[in-house]
Motif scaffolding. Structure first.
Motif, PDB file in Angstrom:
ATOM      1  N   LEU A 148       8.073 -10.641  -7.909  1.00  0.00           N
ATOM      2  CA  LEU A 148       7.594  -9.837  -6.843  1.00  0.00           C
ATOM      3  C   LEU A 148       6.835 -10.504  -5.938  1.00  0.00           C
ATOM      4  N   LYS A 149       7.018 -10.251  -4.591  1.00  0.00           N
ATOM      5  CA  LYS A 149       6.456 -10.851  -3.447  1.00  0.00           C
ATOM      6  C   LYS A 149       5.046  -9.954  -3.311  1.00  0.00           C
ATOM      7  N   TRP A 150       3.895 -10.733  -3.728  1.00  0.00           N
ATOM      8  CA  TRP A 150       2.715 -10.026  -3.729  1.00  0.00           C
ATOM      9  C   TRP A 150       2.086 -10.258  -2.054  1.00  0.00           C
ATOM     10  N   LEU A 151       1.518  -9.207  -1.640  1.00  0.00           N
ATOM     11  CA  LEU A 151       0.750  -9.513  -0.229  1.00  0.00           C
ATOM     12  C   LEU A 151      -0.310 -10.125  -0.414  1.00  0.00           C
TER      13      LEU A 151
ATOM     14  N   PRO B 185      -4.250 -11.332   0.106  1.00  0.00           N
ATOM     15  CA  PRO B 185      -5.455 -10.675   0.524  1.00  0.00           C
ATOM     16  C   PRO B 185      -5.796 -10.341   2.027  1.00  0.00           C
ATOM     17  N   SER B 186      -5.386 -11.669   2.807  1.00  0.00           N
ATOM     18  CA  SER B 186      -5.956 -11.713   4.123  1.00  0.00           C
ATOM     19  C   SER B 186      -4.733 -10.865   5.017  1.00  0.00           C
ATOM     20  N   GLU B 187      -3.758 -10.755   4.521  1.00  0.00           N
ATOM     21  CA  GLU B 187      -2.935  -9.917   5.287  1.00  0.00           C
ATOM     22  C   GLU B 187      -3.074  -8.524   4.954  1.00  0.00           C
ATOM     23  N   ALA B 188      -3.313  -8.213   3.579  1.00  0.00           N
ATOM     24  CA  ALA B 188      -3.636  -6.814   3.380  1.00  0.00           C
ATOM     25  C   ALA B 188      -4.956  -6.229   4.364  1.00  0.00           C
ATOM     26  N   ASP B 189      -5.938  -6.851   4.669  1.00  0.00           N
ATOM     27  CA  ASP B 189      -6.994  -6.551   5.433  1.00  0.00           C
ATOM     28  C   ASP B 189      -6.646  -6.348   6.604  1.00  0.00           C
ATOM     29  N   ARG B 190      -5.398  -6.731   7.170  1.00  0.00           N
ATOM     30  CA  ARG B 190      -5.156  -6.449   8.565  1.00  0.00           C
ATOM     31  C   ARG B 190      -4.380  -4.924   8.958  1.00  0.00           C
ATOM     32  N   HIS B 191      -4.001  -4.665   7.496  1.00  0.00           N
ATOM     33  CA  HIS B 191      -3.135  -3.336   7.535  1.00  0.00           C
ATOM     34  C   HIS B 191      -4.126  -2.310   7.268  1.00  0.00           C
ATOM     35  N   PRO B 192      -4.378  -1.013   7.830  1.00  0.00           N
ATOM     36  CA  PRO B 192      -4.679   0.024   7.253  1.00  0.00           C
ATOM     37  C   PRO B 192      -4.166   0.769   6.140  1.00  0.00           C
ATOM     38  N   LYS B 193      -5.193   1.283   5.319  1.00  0.00           N
ATOM     39  CA  LYS B 193      -4.514   2.041   3.866  1.00  0.00           C
ATOM     40  C   LYS B 193      -4.277   3.218   4.263  1.00  0.00           C
ATOM     41  N   PRO B 194      -3.066   3.730   4.110  1.00  0.00           N
ATOM     42  CA  PRO B 194      -2.733   5.191   4.249  1.00  0.00           C
ATOM     43  C   PRO B 194      -3.582   6.340   4.049  1.00  0.00           C
ATOM     44  N   GLN B 195      -3.727   7.239   4.743  1.00  0.00           N
ATOM     45  CA  GLN B 195      -4.728   8.094   4.414  1.00  0.00           C
ATOM     46  C   GLN B 195      -4.082   9.337   3.834  1.00  0.00           C
ATOM     47  N   ALA B 196      -4.837   9.849   2.880  1.00  0.00           N
ATOM     48  CA  ALA B 196      -4.070  10.935   2.338  1.00  0.00           C
ATOM     49  C   ALA B 196      -4.199  12.348   2.925  1.00  0.00           C
ATOM     50  N   THR B 197      -3.398  13.122   3.136  1.00  0.00           N
ATOM     51  CA  THR B 197      -3.234  14.297   3.694  1.00  0.00           C
ATOM     52  C   THR B 197      -3.281  15.523   2.824  1.00  0.00           C
TER      53      THR B 197
END
Length: 93
Positions: free
Chosen positions: A64-67, A69-81
């Motif tokens: 598996l290609k894991w993201l 941590p520095s790249e994960a901080d740049r992308h916002p988490k999806p908001q629950a609707t």
């Protein structure tokens, strides 16, 4: 063990157990020995566990290609609707 490796391991386990069950039954029936049948099947279970349980390299062919941590901080988490906001959005269309 990756996802494909788990799938491969489970399939291999099922095939080996069925093969050992058929062989054990055939041999036990042919020589009329319940004890021999149980010994052959128990050997098959141990051999199957030895083959399928450890994390062998051939179960890691699709890593598996894991993201990062520095790249994960740049992308916002999806908001629950919520269900209410979904209903309002569908009524506005």
């Amino acid at each position: 063990m990756d996802w494909q490796g788990q799938k491969h391991s489970e399939f291999l386990m099922q095939i080996l157990l069925v093969v050992f069950a058929v062989v054990a039954f055939a041999v036990g029936y042919a020589i009329e020995s319940f004890q021999m049948m149980i010994l052959i099947y128990a050997s098959g279970v141990l051999l199957t566990a030895l083959i399928t349980v450890p994390n062998w390299p051939f179960f890691n062919r699709h890593p598996l290609k894991w993201l990062d941590p520095s790249e994960a901080d740049r992308h916002p988490k999806p908001q629950a609707t919520t269900a209410a906001s979904k209903k309002k959005a569908s009524k506005q269309k």
